[in-house]
Design a protein around this motif. Structure first.
Motif, PDB file in Angstrom:
ATOM      1  N   GLU A  15      -0.395 -14.336  -4.300  1.00  0.00           N
ATOM      2  CA  GLU A  15      -0.784 -13.264  -3.460  1.00  0.00           C
ATOM      3  C   GLU A  15      -2.239 -12.635  -4.095  1.00  0.00           C
ATOM      4  OE1 GLU A  15       2.234 -10.412  -2.261  1.00  0.00           O
ATOM      5  OE2 GLU A  15       3.068 -11.810  -0.709  1.00  0.00           O
ATOM      6  N   THR A  20      -7.345  -4.880   1.593  1.00  0.00           N
ATOM      7  CA  THR A  20      -6.855  -5.464   2.868  1.00  0.00           C
ATOM      8  C   THR A  20      -6.520  -6.923   2.862  1.00  0.00           C
ATOM      9  OG1 THR A  20      -9.375  -5.819   3.559  1.00  0.00           O
ATOM     10  CG2 THR A  20      -8.488  -3.542   3.766  1.00  0.00           C
ATOM     11  N   LYS A  21      -6.007  -7.315   4.171  1.00  0.00           N
ATOM     12  CA  LYS A  21      -5.728  -8.591   4.510  1.00  0.00           C
ATOM     13  C   LYS A  21      -6.925  -9.747   4.751  1.00  0.00           C
ATOM     14  CE  LYS A  21      -1.195  -7.227   6.561  1.00  0.00           C
ATOM     15  NZ  LYS A  21      -0.309  -7.348   7.860  1.00  0.00           N
ATOM     16  N   ASN A  28      -3.346  -4.315   2.520  1.00  0.00           N
ATOM     17  CA  ASN A  28      -2.383  -5.202   1.603  1.00  0.00           C
ATOM     18  C   ASN A  28      -1.526  -4.710   0.683  1.00  0.00           C
ATOM     19  OD1 ASN A  28      -1.547  -7.439   0.054  1.00  0.00           O
ATOM     20  ND2 ASN A  28      -3.414  -8.104  -0.514  1.00  0.00           N
ATOM     21  N   ASN A  37       1.907  -1.672   8.223  1.00  0.00           N
ATOM     22  CA  ASN A  37       0.318  -2.390   8.282  1.00  0.00           C
ATOM     23  C   ASN A  37      -0.001  -3.670   9.099  1.00  0.00           C
ATOM     24  OD1 ASN A  37      -0.072  -0.416   5.919  1.00  0.00           O
ATOM     25  ND2 ASN A  37       1.332  -2.021   4.462  1.00  0.00           N
ATOM     26  N   CYS A  42      -3.228  -9.475  12.855  1.00  0.00           N
ATOM     27  CA  CYS A  42      -2.375 -10.051  11.929  1.00  0.00           C
ATOM     28  C   CYS A  42      -1.069 -10.379  12.797  1.00  0.00           C
ATOM     29  CB  CYS A  42      -2.129  -9.380  10.633  1.00  0.00           C
ATOM     30  SG  CYS A  42      -1.950  -7.570  10.819  1.00  0.00           S
ATOM     31  N   GLU A 122      -3.488 -17.654   4.620  1.00  0.00           N
ATOM     32  CA  GLU A 122      -2.707 -16.246   4.874  1.00  0.00           C
ATOM     33  C   GLU A 122      -1.255 -16.544   4.704  1.00  0.00           C
ATOM     34  OE1 GLU A 122      -3.124 -15.146   8.884  1.00  0.00           O
ATOM     35  OE2 GLU A 122      -2.999 -17.171   9.580  1.00  0.00           O
ATOM     36  N   ASN A 147       4.264  -6.742   7.717  1.00  0.00           N
ATOM     37  CA  ASN A 147       3.340  -6.386   6.582  1.00  0.00           C
ATOM     38  C   ASN A 147       2.541  -7.438   5.770  1.00  0.00           C
ATOM     39  OD1 ASN A 147       3.558  -3.719   7.510  1.00  0.00           O
ATOM     40  ND2 ASN A 147       5.072  -2.975   5.618  1.00  0.00           N
ATOM     41  N   ARG A 148       3.425  -8.424   5.649  1.00  0.00           N
ATOM     42  CA  ARG A 148       2.751  -9.259   4.459  1.00  0.00           C
ATOM     43  C   ARG A 148       2.192 -10.637   5.428  1.00  0.00           C
ATOM     44  NH1 ARG A 148       7.105 -13.044   1.186  1.00  0.00           N
ATOM     45  NH2 ARG A 148       7.045 -14.241   3.149  1.00  0.00           N
ATOM     46  N   VAL A 151      -1.691 -11.537   4.730  1.00  0.00           N
ATOM     47  CA  VAL A 151      -2.055 -11.197   3.304  1.00  0.00           C
ATOM     48  C   VAL A 151      -2.629 -12.545   2.910  1.00  0.00           C
ATOM     49  CG1 VAL A 151      -1.046 -10.810   0.925  1.00  0.00           C
ATOM     50  CG2 VAL A 151      -0.267  -9.330   2.950  1.00  0.00           C
TER      51      VAL A 151
END
Ligand code: ADP
Ligand code: MG
Ligand code: ZN
Length: 477
Positions: A15, A20-21, A28, A37, A42, A122, A147-148, A151
């Motif tokens: 990761e 940010t993503k 992130n 988030n 996303c 991603e 949230n993930r 990422v």
């Protein structure tokens, strides 16, 4: 039956530590309140469009360069499959035109492991199965945290160059150090920042062909990696020994049971129906950007080990034990302590030993210690102002509260014992224990321990053990 050897290739997901993503401006961050988030991009809402995060591309390039890869123009594809933690029902990943190809990683022992590719993609969201012991089969319901989702990840694919679980561990450890050194990742396996899939096969020794492999998914510690590979090699050896064939499978490592279990076989493999992502253009970092990234890259672990070796043994030959200490120091990112100490006049042996043994025991704390304070502490020990035991106590204090080592030593009452007082104390102790002294005199060296103990008692631990032994020897004549 011929002898078999194992063949291992690792796929590591890292990761990226961007703010940010990958395709939107969402934060992130690990450990935030679930589903805070998130945004239309996303969450895969209709009509939303991705915008590529340049910071993620830069970190991917850093990783590729650190792994001696060629950085190339690349294309994002959609990898289609249905899973509840992936709201778009496809993952944006790089397929046949990845950003980094054809590199290698150098292990601490100098051997090289090929890197096939290191591409950008991603991450998915995270599903938690509730009830039934956390496994999907018996769960009552599932919770999903997006949230993930989105990422940025870099997936690093090794060539099948590894032969043992020990080499696999060394590779994963070295890769982790490299990822941290590039600034791409915090390398925290327990938080999922780095996740490892291990491909394992066996083949008759001397065979040039690869055997049928199994892929063990999502190993989240170096310990699990080693255990899972060893178990899988044993399992495959047993299958072949019984006259059967290994079936190509994806397997799951059951940490508690200490074994791998089948998830799905090749026949059940997904058809991902890859096609180029129509909402993104190809990524082609120009030469200027690539040079900028390359020139900002800090020294990598292999180079840092070489630097320490040249400090410790300018003539070239480093003892095996010191080589291990150097590897530990670099892996724990404590090289600055050794460099400052040696450059400041501390013997390399002492600097290495104290860093690899004492400082590394609390690596996180030690990374925050001022290298000049560490140097000053080792000088106190080297000059005999304080003993080794006292130096360790001062280091403990330094780790906890910081400060000036000389001042800490004074506060703890670690005054240098002058030679006269030490000699007088040793003489007293010898006079008070005639039978023990007689035995020491007639050659029973282990009695030195007894006298050290007595002198320590008499001086509340302030005496230097080595100095006591020297004085005893002098008295023995
Ligand atoms: P896929 O994309 O289907 O997972 P790849 O051919 O890209 O397959 O290989 C993925 C990983 O598996 C790589 O790290 C590679 O080194 C490793 N690998 C491939 N074949 C074998 C094998 N027979 N034994 C062990 N590892 C293998
Ligand atoms: Mg794979
Ligand atoms: Zn978002």
């Amino acid at each position: 039956m011929p002898d078999f050897e194992s063949v291992i290739g690792l796929e590591v997901h890292c990761e990226l530590a961007t703010a940010t993503k990958l395709f939107c401006g969402c934060r992130n961050a690990f450990g935030d309140e679930p589903n805070t988030n998130v945004c239309p991009v996303c969450l895969g809402l209709p009509g939303s469009l991705p915008v590529l995060n340049a910071g993620a591309v830069e970190l991917a390039m850093r990783i590729g360069m650190a792994l001696h890869c060629e950085v190339r123009p690349s294309v994002f594809h959609r990898k289609n499959y249905f899973y509840p933690d992936m709201p778009k029902d496809y993952q944006v990943s790089q397929y046949d035109e990845p950003i980094n190809v054809d590199g290698y990683l150098e292990l601490p022992d100098g051997s090289r492991v090929g890197i096939v590719r290191a591409h950008l993609e991603e991450d998915t969201g995270k599903t938690t199965h509730v009830g039934g012991g956390g496994r999907i089969h018996d769960a009552e319901h599932a919770l999903v945290d997006y949230n993930r989702a989105g990422v940025p990840l870099v997936e690093i694919v090794s060539a099948p160059d590894l032969r043992t679980s020990g080499q696999a561990r060394a590779y994963a450890g070295e890769l982790r150090s490299i990822l941290v050194a590039t600034g791409a990742s915090d390398g925290r396996m327990e938080e999922g920042s780095m996740r490892v899939d291990a491909n394992v096969s066996i083949r008759p020794v001397g065979s040039a062909e690869l055997g049928t492999r199994c892929e063990i998914k999502n190993l989240n510690s170096l310990r699990s990696l080693v255990r899972a590979i060893d178990h899988e090699i044993a399992r495959q050896t047993e299958v072949v020994g019984a006259g059967d064939r290994v079936v190509q499978q994806t397997r799951h490592w059951d940490e508690e049971a200490g074994r791998t279990v089948a998830l799905r076989s090749k026949e059940e493999a997904f058809d991902y129906r890859y096609f180029p992502e129509p909402d993104l253009v190809p990524v082609a970092p120009d030469a200027g950007w690539q040079e900028e990234v390359a020139s900002a890259l800090p020294p990598m672990p292999a180079e840092r080990r070489a630097r320490l070796r040249s400090l410790v043994a300018p003539e070239g030959a480093v003892a095996a034990a010191q080589d291990d200490q150097i590897a530990t120091v670099v892996e724990q990112e404590l090289d600055a302590l050794v460099v400052a100490a040696v450059e400041g006049g501390v013997g390399a042996g002492l600097a290495l030993a104290r860093t690899a043994n004492e400082a590394a025991a609390d690596a996180e704390g030690s990374r925050k210690v001022d290298p000049q304070a560490f140097r000053a502490l080792l000088l106190l020990e080297q000059e005999g102002t304080i003993t080794a035991t006292q130096a360790k106590a001062v280091l403990g204090e330094l780790l906890e509260h910081g400060g000036d080592p000389a001042e800490i030593a004074r506060r703890k009452g670690f005054e240098a014992m002058d030679a006269d007082r030490l000699a007088a104390t040793v003489a007293d102790v010898v006079a008070a224990n005639p039978p023990e002294w007689e035995r020491f005199r007639s050659g029973e060296d282990k009695l030195a321990q007894f006298f050290i103990g007595q002198v320590m008692k008499a001086t509340s631990g302030k005496a230097d053990g080595k100095a006591v032994v020297a004085e005893l020897r002098r008295l023995r004549g």
